[in-house]
Design an enzyme around this catalytic site. Structure first.
Site, short mmCIF file in Angstrom:
data_model
loop_
_atom_site.label_atom_id
_atom_site.label_comp_id
_atom_site.label_asym_id
_atom_site.label_seq_id
_atom_site.Cartn_x
_atom_site.Cartn_y
_atom_site.Cartn_z
N CYS A 1 0.84 -1.19 0.00
CA CYS A 1 0.00 0.00 0.00
C CYS A 1 0.88 1.24 0.00
CB CYS A 1 -0.87 -0.02 1.25
SG CYS A 1 -1.99 1.37 1.38
N GLU B 1 -8.97 -1.31 -1.75
CA GLU B 1 -9.27 0.13 -1.92
C GLU B 1 -10.55 0.52 -1.19
OE1 GLU B 1 -6.92 1.84 -2.87
OE2 GLU B 1 -5.76 0.26 -3.83
N HIS C 1 -9.95 1.35 2.34
CA HIS C 1 -9.49 2.72 2.60
C HIS C 1 -10.67 3.66 2.82
CE1 HIS C 1 -5.16 2.54 2.08
NE2 HIS C 1 -5.26 1.90 0.92
#
Ligand code: NI
Length: 172
Positions: A97, A140, A143
């Site tokens: 990441c 993703e 996040h």
């Protein structure tokens, strides 16, 4: 366009939950252009999420078409308000990441997903995804919910690995 600064661990802003996009306007599309330029800068990442640059809206970009080992993929995708509506299977896999530059980790993810989202103009999108691309989307979307892969490793002692170098063109 501009390259944006990437927030890295332990910045507490990475734990913030992002809000749904409601305005599909030029400001959103200008931000997406900057986010894509940022993704491609430095160690080109397979994906990036808006909150990684301090923009707390539900926007992610992925592109699994350029991995060293080819994987099933839908190419370059901008996903606004993405939602996984179906999961199947699970398997561990190694993740990296941009917000965790010093480590990679083994994380368990669903192997197949069904995904709905909007494009940057607000048009509906729908995909079936598998394997590495499904993993990238799950990473993703985490996040957007304030989660990093380090929050998902089973054991920080055995499932986190120190990086020697963040290789250009590698990782996710
Ligand atoms: Ni990430």
């Amino acid at each position: 366009m501009a390259i944006l600064d990437i927030l890295t661990l332990p910045d507490p802003a990475l734990k913030q939950v992002s809000e749904a996009v409601t305005e599909f306007d030029d400001a959103l599309r200008a931000f997406i252009a900057d986010l894509e330029e940022t993704r491609r800068n430095g160690p080109a990442a397979v994906g990036i999420a808006a909150p990684q640059v301090g923009y707390f809206k539900r926007v992610v970009i992925i592109d699994c078409s350029t991995t060293r080992k080819p994987v099933p993929n839908h190419g370059y995708l901008v996903l606004v308000n993405p939602e996984i509506t179906h999961w199947e299977g699970y398997e561990p896999g190694r993740e990296g990441c941009l917000s965790v530059p010093d480590y990679t980790g083994n994380v368990i993810r669903a192997t197949r997903i069904h995904l709905v989202a909007r494009d940057p103009n607000g048009e509906p999108l729908e995909f079936d995804m598998e394997g590495y691309e499904a993993r990238a989307v799950q990473h993703e979307i985490d996040h957007l919910d304030g989660l990093l892969f380090v929050d998902r490793v089973v054991s920080r002692r055995t499932d986190l690995f120190k990086r020697k170098v963040y290789q250009k063109g590698g990782g996710s």
